[in-house]
Design a protein around this motif. Structure first.
Motif, short mmCIF file in Angstrom:
data_model
loop_
_atom_site.label_atom_id
_atom_site.label_comp_id
_atom_site.label_asym_id
_atom_site.label_seq_id
_atom_site.Cartn_x
_atom_site.Cartn_y
_atom_site.Cartn_z
N UNK A 127 -4.83 7.53 -5.54
CA UNK A 127 -4.45 6.62 -6.73
C UNK A 127 -4.36 5.27 -6.59
N UNK A 128 -5.20 4.61 -5.52
CA UNK A 128 -5.34 3.12 -5.43
C UNK A 128 -6.68 2.35 -5.62
N UNK A 129 -7.58 3.06 -5.55
CA UNK A 129 -9.03 2.33 -5.19
C UNK A 129 -9.62 2.19 -6.70
N UNK B 266 -0.29 12.49 -17.43
CA UNK B 266 0.79 12.22 -16.73
C UNK B 266 0.16 11.38 -15.76
N UNK B 267 0.27 10.03 -16.03
CA UNK B 267 -0.33 9.08 -14.98
C UNK B 267 0.57 8.88 -13.90
N UNK B 268 -0.29 9.02 -12.74
CA UNK B 268 0.58 8.69 -11.43
C UNK B 268 0.12 7.76 -10.51
N UNK B 269 -0.98 7.32 -10.84
CA UNK B 269 -1.88 6.15 -10.15
C UNK B 269 -1.21 4.78 -9.97
N UNK B 270 -1.33 4.18 -9.14
CA UNK B 270 -1.39 2.54 -8.75
C UNK B 270 -2.46 1.70 -9.30
N UNK B 271 -3.44 2.32 -9.99
CA UNK B 271 -4.35 1.47 -10.18
C UNK B 271 -4.75 0.82 -11.65
N UNK B 272 -4.41 1.86 -12.60
CA UNK B 272 -4.45 1.40 -14.07
C UNK B 272 -3.42 0.60 -14.58
N UNK C 247 -7.49 12.03 -9.13
CA UNK C 247 -7.13 12.26 -7.95
C UNK C 247 -5.48 12.42 -7.77
N UNK C 248 -4.77 11.83 -8.78
CA UNK C 248 -3.50 12.00 -8.62
C UNK C 248 -2.66 12.56 -9.98
N UNK C 249 -3.22 12.22 -11.17
CA UNK C 249 -2.78 12.26 -12.20
C UNK C 249 -3.00 13.52 -12.78
N UNK C 250 -2.01 14.10 -13.80
CA UNK C 250 -2.38 15.35 -14.59
C UNK C 250 -2.08 15.25 -16.04
N UNK C 251 -2.05 16.31 -16.71
CA UNK C 251 -2.05 16.21 -18.20
C UNK C 251 -1.11 17.64 -18.53
N UNK D 275 0.84 -1.25 -0.02
CA UNK D 275 -0.06 0.03 -0.05
C UNK D 275 0.92 1.17 0.00
N UNK D 276 0.67 2.05 -0.82
CA UNK D 276 1.27 3.31 -0.98
C UNK D 276 0.47 4.41 -1.35
N UNK D 277 0.07 5.20 -0.49
CA UNK D 277 -1.07 6.36 -1.00
C UNK D 277 -0.12 7.43 -1.46
N UNK D 278 -0.56 7.95 -2.45
CA UNK D 278 0.23 9.17 -3.29
C UNK D 278 -0.28 10.46 -2.84
N UNK D 279 0.58 11.57 -2.74
CA UNK D 279 -0.23 12.75 -2.58
C UNK D 279 -0.21 13.27 -3.94
N UNK D 280 -1.23 14.08 -4.39
CA UNK D 280 -1.35 14.82 -5.65
C UNK D 280 -0.12 15.45 -5.95
N UNK D 281 0.69 15.12 -6.97
CA UNK D 281 1.82 15.99 -7.04
C UNK D 281 1.51 17.16 -7.77
#
Lengths: 346, 317
Positions: free
Chosen positions: B267-269, B284-290, B304-308, B219-225
């Motif tokens: 970026x997890x659920x 800019x995908x930053x999640x652990x889900x996709x 929640x965490x990804x950008x463009x 488990x590794x929650x990401x903060x939105x960068x």
């Protein structure tokens, strides 16, 4: 308001019937003239007074008779109850969920008193009163899920959440629409949905699983499912097929209105807190075609839904034998009037 | 989404960088029970902007009078952890979500190896309570920078005894993942929570040693960068929204008054997943889900965490 519990049977002489009030509150499942599978899941929020969704678990006039029928089925076939060893936390979670809900929603019939972990449960309609220690299985005569599962209408399956899917790892199943707990126990989501026609191709099962994996504590959901059953029989299990399969041969144009019952399942799903498991509750409602036809709107709707039913679904739901006869019977109620979307009787 | 109204009952400085917060229900009633490894999302209002951050519940799942979380002060954060450290005081009301578990114990596991780095110890605090209650076979391997950063080492020594193994960077004691994971009985599950290099090293070591994928948990929650500002178009809402450097896409959507689904916000659920209808630039995908192929397809994004980066990103919302 205290309920009047009826004396009636769901086998042999089939004395089951619905009162006028029970007909009016029947969870009719067809809002539109055509039916196809969809992820028809919605939040299980408190419904209007008198409806089957008014409370967390619906108790109605059939409660005592249904619990008696469940007892008979379990005595004849103890395999209708099964719980794998790692599901004990989920069993106690289930006890808490159901006892708290019933005591709160039907205080004249059920009560739960807690002194720390010492709980006293009273079920007045069934004449049960027991004191036990929450979490200590040795303080109940049977496993906790078995104990309270017998005191509820409907079937329950406890789903373990692991490996990004759900496993049917415990169940008490006595009023099922032709599926077997003994066969399905331990199966994963995709395995037990394998036989459902068309739904997999539509992507319905994957989307529903994704949704359920995120199901939250305190936010249960519900959906309706349906089939048709000959006679008001709860136990239409594969194990007892010899007792009910042949009843399809007794249907004719004269008795079809009395014999064929629309069988609706109010399916609710709850996330359990300590175990992170999910309860899948399947509450079965039965109504004869004749009783449906007391509301012309329902008769018209059911006629159109059945007339346009996909052949795969007719076969899957076991209706092949009597389906054309049923459509003919319903046709006489349908004047072609346009019906607005909705499941209401009038 | 159902939220629980709580108030802060106690705050304790555990290490120079970590504070422990105790929450109780605002109305004095009990909180829902939960399972080991669960987290809640805490909402805080920073100058009119709502931040929602996930934190693991550390208390015993059997105790439902209070919830416990620990927050590490992140200097390069967008302000959430700093606000928790500097502005949240005892008695303050807060809103939290119901507990949610994306890091649950495998109940059929025969042995459980828990690997924690720094603040990554928090989800294991509640898991240990469950493991002890079930009488399970487990080991806790806890690595931290120096003795004063071992937030809960003393408390864990007391509750876990010989099951606890500490590794302290400043004492040059290091966890040998290869040695640990190469000699475990069949049916063992490994769980890791901590800084990204530690999580990656654990996953890679276990995979290289042939551990089954479903016996490896992280488990590794990401903060939105923080990133470059960009614009998004919401097709169904028919509006264009500017996403500033410090805001996540999800926050910008919410600030614009559009309702979007979410749960963990880390970026997890997978709950906040949105369909990408059109895009001209890189996502800019930053999640652990996709999955990697889903990320490459540019058809879905986790706001929640990804950008463009680019001029045009049309979403189905």
């Amino acid at each position: 308001m205290a309920l009047n519990f009826k004396k009636e049977t769901f086998r042999e002489d089939y004395t089951y019937s619905n009162s006028d009030a029970a007909i009016k509150r029947f969870p009719f499942p067809f809002p539109e003239d055509q039916y196809m599978y969809s992820v028809n899941i919605e939040p299980h929020t408190k419904g209007k007074q008198g409806t089957v969704c008014e409370f967390t678990f619906d108790i109605d006039e059939h409660y005592v008779a249904e619990c008696l029928d469940k007892k008979i089925t379990l005595e004849q076939d103890p395999g209708r109850y099964k719980a794998l060893p790692h599901m004990m936390d989920a069993q106690w979670d289930f006890v808490e969920l159901t006892m708290e809900a019933l005591a709160q929603d039907y205080p004249e019939h059920f009560s739960l008193k807690k002194q720390g972990l010492i709980w006293t449960w009273e079920n007045k309609p069934l004449g049960i009163k027991d004191t036990f220690t929450f979490g200590d299985t040795s303080t109940l005569a049977t496993e906790p899920f078995d104990y309270i599962g017998r005191q509820l209408q409907g079937d329950f399956v406890l789903l373990d959440h692991r490996d990004e899917t759900l496993y049917a790892d415990a169940g008490i199943v006595t009023s099922q629409a032709d599926w077997s707990l003994a066969f399905n126990v331990g199966m994963s989501w995709r395995e037990w949905h394998g036989p459902v026609p068309r739904a997999t191709e539509l992507g319905v099962m994957d989307r529903a699983l994704k949704y359920l994996l995120n199901l939250q504590i305190g936010s249960p959901v519900r959906r309706l499912n349906w089939t048709m059953t000959v006679n008001p029989r709860l136990d239409t299990s594969p194990e007892n097929y010899p007792h009910w399969g042949g009843e399809r041969n007794t249907v004719n144009a004269e008795n079809i209105g009395d014999l064929i019952h629309l069988r609706v399942e109010l399916q609710t799903l709850f996330r359990l807190p300590r175990s992170n498991a999910i309860v899948f509750s399947i509450r079965c409602y039965l109504i004869s075609l004749k009783d449906i036809a007391t509301y012309p709107r329902w008769a018209k709707r059911l006629h159109r839904v059945q007339k346009t039913m996909h052949p795969d679904l007719i076969e899957y739901k076991g209706m092949t034998k009597f389906h054309p006869m049923m459509v003919d019977w319903l046709a006489k109620f349908d004047d072609g009037e346009t019906l607005a979307i909705g499941t209401q009787p009038e | 989404m159902s939220m629980i109204n709580v108030k802060v009952a106690a705050i304790e400085q555990v290490t120079p960088l970590v504070k422990h917060f105790t929450f109780v229900k605002e109305d004095g009633s009990s909180l829902p029970a939960f399972s080991g490894g669960s987290h809640v999302v805490v909402s805080i209002d920073i100058g009119g902007r709502v931040h929602r951050n996930p934190y693991s519940l550390m208390g015993s799942p059997m105790e439902n009078e209070a919830y416990h979380i620990s927050v590490r002060r992140q200097e390069n954060s967008r302000g959430g952890s700093v606000f928790m450290h500097e502005n949240v005081t005892v008695g303050m009301p807060l809103k939290i979500t119901y507990p949610m578990n994306l890091f649950s114990l495998a109940k059929k596991g025969r042995k459980h190896i828990l690997i924690a780095g720094g603040i990554g110890i928090t989800p294991f605090m509640s898991q240990i309570a469950d493991l002890k209650r079930m009488g399970a076979n487990y080991e806790l391997h806890y690595a931290f920078r120096s003795p004063e950063h071992g937030a809960f080492a003393a408390q864990l020594k007391e509750s876990c005894g010989d099951h606890l193994h500490c590794y302290i960077d400043s004492n040059a004691t290091r966890l040998d993942l290869e040695a640990l994971l190469s000699d475990q009985p069949l049916g063992t599950h490994v769980y890791v929570c901590g800084p990204s290099p530690m999580v990656v090293a654990t996953l890679e070591t276990a995979r290289n040693l042939g551990w089954p994928e479903n016996h490896i948990h992280s488990e590794q929650f990401l903060s939105p960068p923080i990133g470059e500002p960009f614009k998004i178009q919401l097709a169904r809402s028919n509006i264009e929204i500017q996403v500033s450097a410090e805001m996540s896409m999800l926050e910008a959507i919410e600030a614009a008054g559009v309702e979007a689904d979410f749960l963990c916000r880390g970026g997890v659920c997978g709950r906040c997943e949105l369909d990408v209808l059109e895009t001209d630039g890189a996502l800019l995908h930053n999640d652990h889900f996709l999955t990697d192929s889903e990320k490459a397809s540019c058809k879905k994004i986790m706001p929640c965490v990804s950008r463009a980066k680019g001029e045009r990103l049309m979403l189905d919302l």
